[in-house]
Design an enzyme around this catalytic site. Sequence first.
Site: not given
Ligand code: PBG
Length: 325
Positions: A194, A247
């Site tokens: 991520k 992601k």
């Molecule tokens: C946070 C989380 C995020 C997303 C999924 N889980 C955002 C972040 O890390 O700030 C993002 C998903 C998206 O942007 O569609 N645990």
Amino acid sequence: MIRRGRILRKNNNIRDMISENQLSMKDMIQPLFIIDGKNKREKIDSMEGIERKTIDLQLKDIENLVSLGLRSVIIFPSIDERKKTKKANEALNPKGLIPKAIKEIKKNFPELVLITDIALDPYNSDGHDGILKDGKILNDKTVEILVKQAVLHAKCGADFVAPSDMMDGRVYEIRKKLDDEKFNYVGIISYSAKYASSLYGPFRDALNSTPKTGDKKSYQINPANCNEAIKEVLDDEIEGADMVMIKPAIFYLDIITKVKSETYLPVVAYQVSGEYSMIKNASKNKILDLDSAIIESLLSIKRSGADLIISYFTQYIAQKKIINP
Ligand code: PBG
């Protein structure tokens, strides 16, 4: 002699016959934003076409989606600001929004594959995925809470828990505790790679979860790096992940391809909120055609090697029937 490549592009049927990748509803996962209450829906300014909805309304959407071939959803709670604390206590409330949603969804759709997000940001008054103390995110303290959150979701009936927090060692600890508690068949989809991306803005808008201070760079991966992502994937695999996730998706197609060649686990790609809104807004401004841009973006993710795709466009393409059931 020249090879006439256009022979294979001559008409629709030939193009279909030699098409190397297909999109199918079996590959799609729909994210859902859930709010407390009954019969309520709220628009999200930065995500036109997506709404936060109460469980009863989400059940209606799910029914429609299941009839169109959907196999899986991932749920996110939008928590009342007054319930957010520095220790994210609401994440462990057995009567909280997500426990309620899991039970309702599984009661109505026992076969639907239900994935829940494991992280503290929706519940944390600091807006971080972990516990913040003196400007630092506490890794092991956070993992202790995440483990309890995962067990709670498993108890309520989740099929997979998906840790999105990027803390070290959380997959191992979650797997161990799930087994101790006899949830041997609840799986882990790890958000392994991520990135610290600018593309999560609309999601944080949807959950009102923007960090109050600092950023997420001490836990999410630097967009400049590739090896680091592979290392995280391999570590999560050893720790017991059943699937791994990359992601965002379209800015990270090279990572998806590399990860796919390094693991035999199913690879999930998350087409995140910013990717959704970029395409949506460009089409609204008549810069590009919505349907073909969606399909092209999803095909690029498939082609790069993803087995499964989480996308906010799932419902739209299912209803428009521009995807195989
Ligand atoms: C946070 C989380 C995020 C997303 C999924 N889980 C955002 C972040 O890390 O700030 C993002 C998903 C998206 O942007 O569609 N645990």
